[in-house]
Design a protein around this motif. Structure first.
Motif, PDB file in Angstrom:
ATOM      1  N   LEU A   1      43.076  48.080  38.001  1.00  0.00           N
ATOM      2  CA  LEU A   1      42.966  47.745  39.326  1.00  0.00           C
ATOM      3  C   LEU A   1      43.291  45.832  39.898  1.00  0.00           C
ATOM      4  CD1 LEU A   1      40.349  49.429  40.492  1.00  0.00           C
ATOM      5  CD2 LEU A   1      42.411  49.743  41.856  1.00  0.00           C
ATOM      6  N   ALA A   2      42.641  45.403  38.445  1.00  0.00           N
ATOM      7  CA  ALA A   2      43.231  43.666  38.813  1.00  0.00           C
ATOM      8  C   ALA A   2      44.041  43.212  38.510  1.00  0.00           C
ATOM      9  CB  ALA A   2      41.683  42.428  38.369  1.00  0.00           C
TER      10      ALA A   2
ATOM     11  N   LYS B   1      39.346  46.675  46.278  1.00  0.00           N
ATOM     12  CA  LYS B   1      40.614  46.424  45.268  1.00  0.00           C
ATOM     13  C   LYS B   1      40.302  44.369  45.669  1.00  0.00           C
ATOM     14  CE  LYS B   1      45.065  45.970  43.550  1.00  0.00           C
ATOM     15  NZ  LYS B   1      46.477  47.259  43.280  1.00  0.00           N
ATOM     16  N   ALA B   2      40.445  45.130  46.602  1.00  0.00           N
ATOM     17  CA  ALA B   2      40.045  43.292  46.639  1.00  0.00           C
ATOM     18  C   ALA B   2      38.942  42.208  46.914  1.00  0.00           C
ATOM     19  CB  ALA B   2      40.736  43.094  48.484  1.00  0.00           C
ATOM     20  N   LEU B   3      38.336  43.406  46.627  1.00  0.00           N
ATOM     21  CA  LEU B   3      36.692  42.937  46.314  1.00  0.00           C
ATOM     22  C   LEU B   3      36.679  42.599  44.757  1.00  0.00           C
ATOM     23  CD1 LEU B   3      34.001  44.398  48.640  1.00  0.00           C
ATOM     24  CD2 LEU B   3      34.905  42.313  49.023  1.00  0.00           C
TER      25      LEU B   3
ATOM     26  N   VAL C   1      38.879  42.761  42.212  1.00  0.00           N
ATOM     27  CA  VAL C   1      40.006  41.319  41.872  1.00  0.00           C
ATOM     28  C   VAL C   1      39.103  39.759  41.834  1.00  0.00           C
ATOM     29  CG1 VAL C   1      41.857  39.774  42.596  1.00  0.00           C
ATOM     30  CG2 VAL C   1      42.193  42.379  42.703  1.00  0.00           C
TER      31      VAL C   1
END
Lengths: 490, 97
Positions: A433-434, A382-384, A386
């Motif tokens: 997600l973002a 998820k961090a990627l 974003v």
């Protein structure tokens, strides 16, 4: 002119001007519900008597000039996962079949303060888990454009209600596309705002880090007015944010010259229906003619959004749905042996197959030994994702995408293969997600006469760009109603 | 299918999820869970070394407030939803011998 031809804002104007009363508006909508509800089944429940009583009270306040809100007296439908004080709220699940909330969700309270008239509670996939509104414990909803097709989901009832004129507008909720996808399938406009913009207080939780409430309506102006009404910081929701702008109407009509539109190449490749692709891209051409700059680009990590989403959403769902245990409210099994057996049996009899499937997957990915490999891995992904969007929004003001790979599928064709159904969420899920805002606007119909929607995605807090662009596009066309919606229109 | 779910695993998941599954449901659940995990394993293609897990897009922190009661007594309305109640209390099966 029939009330059913009007948008929420134009109806509200007529009511304020005294050309129409809230009671007349409500009567007309209720008459349409009587005409088409047996075919469409947008509602889990509706109460015409209560709506008319409320309409009389609201009209009195309007007459006394105590209610001047643009939505005062306008009939609305509310998705059945938002708590409504004194009105049964089921989440389309057997486990909440008799649940009467002692309070209302903040979004509903705000609409009521504005003078909205609630017609009823709309059908949905059970606990918002699904893309077709076929997992409801209270029967399926049919697409008003073609009754053999699904309306999409999970806010299928809300979108069908608006498309069929069973309400002038509706509230839906969106965890992985549940406003934007059914809006596309039903030919209406729906927006999921930036995470935290609308309070989640009183919204029965599915995936708390992803859930957002948003409007479903006939046009962009309605969406802007409704969103302005229901948004705002709420101390009862710990993830509520404080925005600088809460008046979204100000962005309508702004010039889009120089607006940078990014079209992710990966979105328009295999798996996307050709007719859908062509119609979605036609929006880019229209805005280009008005001075926007359109460019293709590579949005990375597209194919990882769905697996990451199902780990995160199901993990959160398994935790959120622990509360349904047959102790304080909801369904309790009739026969059991002790407390734990009562809880197990109540849940097993109360939840449908899709909900069980997701609770089990969620429990598994959170269990010791698998937590790092699945849950944390998904959060890192998820961090990627974003980051990938951050990079895209450094170059573009808005991203153009489909809302779904196809038009509405036939009833009964989706549930047999869950993964295939999940893949249909590819264009909407990463937006949740973002935490980004996304709006779906109707762009045309396929050869079978089923609506196609295009999705505009903005950076966090940049609803301004979405409203500006969607409104500019909308000015080039007129809202098209399905035949069924026109049954009651003179 | 790369992920084979054993009977023990599905029983354990049933305990965690507080669900009682029939034999038929169990077989289906084993299949479904395996298929989903096969699909989720796609995430293994990604190198996430050094990437911090992101639970929320916006930073979240504890929200503190004074401990003041702002809602009224809603005892009756809350209890109205109880599957079983007695003397203003929720009734559950006996839990201690």
């Amino acid at each position: 002119m029939s009330v059913l031809n009007l948008t929420a804002v134009s109806l509200g104007k007529k009511i304020q001007a005294g050309e129409l009363s809230a009671v007349e508006a409500t009567q007309e909508v209720l008459a349409q519900v009587e005409r088409v509800e047996k075919d469409v089944h947008s509602y889990v429940s509706y109460d015409g008597e209560a709506a008319l009583k409320r309409a009389k009270e609201v009209q009195q306040l309007i007459d006394e000039k105590k209610l001047t809100h643009p939505l005062a007296g306008v009939p609305v439908a509310i998705k059945d996962n938002m708590c409504t004080k004194g009105v049964t709220t089921t989440c389309s699940s057997k486990i909440l079949s008799n649940f009467v909330p002692p309070y209302s969700s903040t979004a509903v309270e705000k609409l009521e303060a504005a003078g909205a008239i609630m017609i009823g509670k709309t059908n949905m996939d059970e606990f918002a888990m699904g893309s077709t509104t076929e997992t409801s414990a209270y029967g399926i909803t049919r697409n008003p454009w073609n009754l053999d097709h699904v309306p999409g989901g999970s806010s299928g009832g809300s979108c069908a209600a608006v498309a069929a004129n069973e309400a002038i507008y509706a509230l839906g909720s969106d965890t992985g596309g549940s406003i934007r996808q059914p809006s596309s399938f039903c030919g209406v406009t729906g927006i999921k705002p930036t995470y935290g913009t609308v309070s989640r207080f009183g919204l029965i939780a599915y995936g708390s880090s992803l859930d957002q409430i948003g409007p479903v309506a006939k046009d962009v102006r309605d969406c802007a007015t409704i969103l302005s009404t229901i948004s705002g910081y709420d101390s009862k929701d710990s993830t509520s944010i404080k925005r600088e702008d809460y008046d979204f109407n100000q962005y309508l009509g702004q010039d889009i010259k120089g607006l940078r539109i990014g079209v992710p190449k990966g979105y328009f490749k295999e798996g996307l229906d050709k007719e859908v692709a062509d119609h979605v891209l036609s929006l880019a051409k229209t805005l280009e003619a008005q001075g926007a700059v359109v460019e293709e680009f590579d949005l990375s990590l597209v194919e990882y959004a769905i697996p990451a989403y199902y780990v995160i959403a199901d993990a959160e769902a398994s935790s959120n749905l622990e509360r349904f245990d047959g102790v304080k409210y909801g369904y309790r099994a009739k026969e059991y042996n002790g407390l734990h057996d009562m809880i197990k049996k109540s849940r097993s009899q109360g939840f449908g197959p899709e909900v069980k499937r997701r609770i089990m997957l969620g429990s598994f990915v959170l269990s010791s030994g698998y937590y790092d490999a699945y849950y944390l891995k998904a959060l890192r992904t998820k961090a990627l994702i974003v980051k990938a969007f951050d990079e895209a929004f450094a170059k573009y003001d808005v991203i153009l995408a489909p809302a779904a790979p196809t038009t509405a599928p036939k009833i009964g064709s989706s549930l047999a293969d869950p993964i295939k159904m999940y893949l249909g969420d590819i264009y909407t899920i990463s937006v949740n997600l973002a935490g980004l805002p996304g709006i779906t606007v109707p762009v045309g119909k396929d050869k079978n006469g089923l609506p196609i929607g295009a999705q505009l995605i903005g950076n966090r807090f940049r609803e301004d760009v979405l409203f500006k662009a969607a409104y500019a596009y909308e000015q080039t066309k007129t809202y098209e109603m399905c035949d069924l919606a026109q049954k009651g229109v003179n | 299918m790369a992920n084979i779910i054993s009977d023990e695993t599905i029983d354990y998941v049933g305990i965690l999820a507080q669900l009682e599954l029939s034999d038929q449901e169990k077989e289906q659940a084993k299949k479904d869970l395996g298929t989903m995990l096969d699909y989720i394993d796609k995430l293994n293609e990604l190198d996430v070394t050094g990437v911090s897990p992101m639970s929320h897009v916006f930073p979240v922190w504890n929200v503190f407030r004074e401990d003041q009661v702002t809602n009224g007594d809603d005892h009756e309305n809350m209890l109205a939803n109880a599957p079983e109640e007695k003397n203003g209390q929720y009734v559950v099966p006996k839990t201690v011998e």
